[in-house]
Design an enzyme around this catalytic site. Sequence first.
Site, mmCIF file in Angstrom:
data_model
loop_
_atom_site.group_PDB
_atom_site.id
_atom_site.type_symbol
_atom_site.label_atom_id
_atom_site.label_comp_id
_atom_site.label_asym_id
_atom_site.label_seq_id
_atom_site.Cartn_x
_atom_site.Cartn_y
_atom_site.Cartn_z
ATOM 1 N N CYS A 23 -2.331 -49.489 12.451
ATOM 2 C CA CYS A 23 -3.481 -49.844 13.290
ATOM 3 C C CYS A 23 -3.991 -51.230 12.924
ATOM 4 C CB CYS A 23 -4.579 -48.805 13.141
ATOM 5 S SG CYS A 23 -5.073 -48.560 11.428
ATOM 6 N N GLU A 83 -11.299 -43.464 15.238
ATOM 7 C CA GLU A 83 -10.563 -44.599 14.655
ATOM 8 C C GLU A 83 -9.423 -44.892 15.608
ATOM 9 O OE1 GLU A 83 -11.155 -46.371 12.013
ATOM 10 O OE2 GLU A 83 -12.785 -45.198 11.161
HETATM 11 P P1 NAD Z 1 -2.330 -40.489 20.220
HETATM 12 O O1 NAD Z 1 -3.660 -40.850 20.744
HETATM 13 O O2 NAD Z 1 -1.209 -40.367 21.180
HETATM 14 O O3 NAD Z 1 -2.384 -39.084 19.435
HETATM 15 C C1 NAD Z 1 -3.253 -38.870 18.351
HETATM 16 C C2 NAD Z 1 -3.488 -37.376 18.197
HETATM 17 O O4 NAD Z 1 -4.263 -36.900 19.303
HETATM 18 C C3 NAD Z 1 -2.221 -36.532 18.172
HETATM 19 O O5 NAD Z 1 -2.351 -35.543 17.189
HETATM 20 C C4 NAD Z 1 -2.196 -35.924 19.569
HETATM 21 O O6 NAD Z 1 -1.502 -34.700 19.659
HETATM 22 C C5 NAD Z 1 -3.687 -35.696 19.803
HETATM 23 N N1 NAD Z 1 -4.082 -35.555 21.212
HETATM 24 C C6 NAD Z 1 -3.443 -35.999 22.320
HETATM 25 N N2 NAD Z 1 -4.159 -35.679 23.436
HETATM 26 C C7 NAD Z 1 -5.271 -35.023 23.009
HETATM 27 C C8 NAD Z 1 -6.396 -34.448 23.678
HETATM 28 N N3 NAD Z 1 -6.527 -34.512 25.000
HETATM 29 N N4 NAD Z 1 -7.350 -33.858 22.930
HETATM 30 C C9 NAD Z 1 -7.249 -33.816 21.577
HETATM 31 N N5 NAD Z 1 -6.203 -34.332 20.889
HETATM 32 C C10 NAD Z 1 -5.227 -34.940 21.599
HETATM 33 O O7 NAD Z 1 -1.995 -41.556 19.091
HETATM 34 P P2 NAD Z 1 -0.638 -41.752 18.297
HETATM 35 O O8 NAD Z 1 0.374 -42.357 19.224
HETATM 36 O O9 NAD Z 1 -0.304 -40.523 17.553
HETATM 37 O O10 NAD Z 1 -1.076 -42.860 17.209
HETATM 38 C C11 NAD Z 1 -1.000 -44.242 17.423
HETATM 39 C C12 NAD Z 1 -2.374 -44.813 17.709
HETATM 40 O O11 NAD Z 1 -3.257 -44.511 16.628
HETATM 41 C C13 NAD Z 1 -2.372 -46.323 17.804
HETATM 42 O O12 NAD Z 1 -3.159 -46.715 18.896
HETATM 43 C C14 NAD Z 1 -3.017 -46.771 16.506
HETATM 44 O O13 NAD Z 1 -3.647 -48.037 16.558
HETATM 45 C C15 NAD Z 1 -3.997 -45.673 16.269
HETATM 46 N N6 NAD Z 1 -4.378 -45.623 14.852
HETATM 47 C C16 NAD Z 1 -5.645 -46.020 14.499
HETATM 48 C C17 NAD Z 1 -6.018 -46.022 13.158
HETATM 49 C C18 NAD Z 1 -7.403 -46.461 12.729
HETATM 50 O O14 NAD Z 1 -7.768 -46.201 11.585
HETATM 51 N N7 NAD Z 1 -8.181 -47.105 13.581
HETATM 52 C C19 NAD Z 1 -5.110 -45.603 12.193
HETATM 53 C C20 NAD Z 1 -3.830 -45.211 12.584
HETATM 54 C C21 NAD Z 1 -3.480 -45.219 13.930
#
Ligand code: NAD
Length: 518
Positions: free
Chosen positions: A280, A246
């Site tokens: 999002c 997502e």
């Molecule tokens: P992010 O991608 O920076 O981090 C998300 C998670 O991934 C965190 O827990 C982070 O620690 C982890 N992570 C980072 N690197 C990783 C790796 N290499 N392997 C595994 N895990 C790893 O996102 P964010 O800044 O926390 O959230 C914002 C983003 O989330 C925005 O782009 C938003 O649109 C998206 N979002 C999407 C939805 C949806 O339902 N489509 C919902 C909410 C947020």
Amino acid sequence: MSATTTSTRTSNGFDGAEKLPCMNPATGALIREIPIATAAEIEAMAARAREAFPSWSGLSVERRGELLLRARDGLVDRREEVLDLLVQETGKARMDALADLLVLGETISYYTSHGPGLLADKTVSARLLKNKRIKVQHMPRGLVVNISPWNYPLDLAWSPLIPALLAGNVVINKPSEVTPLISLKFLDILREAGLPEAVAQVAVGFGDVGAALIDRADYVAFTGSVATGRKVAVRCAERLVPNTLELGGKDPAIVLEDANLERAASGVVYGAFFNSGQTCTSIERVYVVEEVYEDFVDRVIRLTRTLRQGVDAGFTVEVGAMIFPRQLEIVEQHLKDAVAKGAQVRTGGRRNPDFPSGYFFEPTVLTEVDHTMDVMVEETFGPILPIMKVRDAAEALEHANASDYGLNSSVWTGDKDRGRAIARRLEAGNVCINDCLINYTAIEAPFGGVKNSGIGRRKGEAELLKYCHAKTVLEDIFGASREPTWYPYSRAVGEGAVKAIGVLYRSGLGNKLRNILG
Ligand code: NAD
């Protein structure tokens, strides 16, 4: 709010040397420091979870549901405390924090009520196998890992894991490093409800903790940015681990000349600034047909100027803080780029000077924008609302679809049929007609993105069944000493089969025969 430091031991019993500072983005105050899971602790968590899997998956669905309902009661009992922590850890408006509670509560309600029926064995009737009994069983996958972001840190940490738990899986959440406390709070609630410790766990840490968990998972649910989602998908692919992604969005709103402009302007302002634009499914760009453009823009600016911003003292502000400096910087970069290319700032446009210790950016409206600007094509994830004038619905649709993203979208019109026709042509996983954001609370309906916005769907039946292997069990009914198609082969059976194929799969006569056979 003053800084407090309590025990550094997490609910999972970690006491690692490396600590994560948990900050209040609205005040800059330190809430607490908590230990980061070490590689050895992650290994031990996964081993504990696997050990617990047979007994948890061996319980009836109803029993697992009872425990989850008890956790829902705990969430309700402690809702003020949960809201306090959500507001403290994210800096969001208290009204916006309610969304987390509501969606998690509704998710538990939906799956505990529909789960037993959806997970029951299904009888299948196969046309060629009338002498067999076929059933589909749903076998839980094992260890489900959910890696979650910071913007809805309670809902996105635990709602994807509710159907996984109900289906009999053991689970680990890796919350965002920015908002781990609220995930740990719900872990406490689950434990108080009677869930065994090893069945649901939380691993606190940065991306490397997420990556280490992927290496031990049987299914990965991920919500976050496109860039991280790609890395997660690659890591899962190496182990052939199924996953759902997502990801981000750049959601368009289309305002047509026949729209109820009062509703359209209120809806678009709400859809853009809810959670400070850090949703999002936020409205991130608006296309307005020229006939009503000036009127619409005036209404949006007037309404935006009435929004109260600040540290919420109990439903006293509409727009809260942003999460951290990096997110503010993205907003500022997009704004700078847009202004350099000719955009006009109609209101807002700067960090809020009234709150120097928090990360507040004023709700901002931009006009004279186009697709050469980052603010119209890249995910901003902040309180900026760019509005573009278009000739007609066709041009609006063309711009709306000219995106690498496709998560949510909206169309505002007085003609529902016209709205439905445009909805059909929008390249997005979700469309709202004369509405926005609220579709996310429909747990009964699939939710997800197209293009870079994600792979797979959340919610509805699909989110429960994806956490199970569908296992097809075929049983012979009559017990004959051999089947006609077994050895030894015979000319009579072979030629009979050739004739049957000629009849069965030819249209006309074959169709009639197929209808008779059912
Ligand atoms: P992010 O991608 O920076 O981090 C998300 C998670 O991934 C965190 O827990 C982070 O620690 C982890 N992570 C980072 N690197 C990783 C790796 N290499 N392997 C595994 N895990 C790893 O996102 P964010 O800044 O926390 O959230 C914002 C983003 O989330 C925005 O782009 C938003 O649109 C998206 N979002 C999407 C939805 C949806 O339902 N489509 C919902 C909410 C947020």
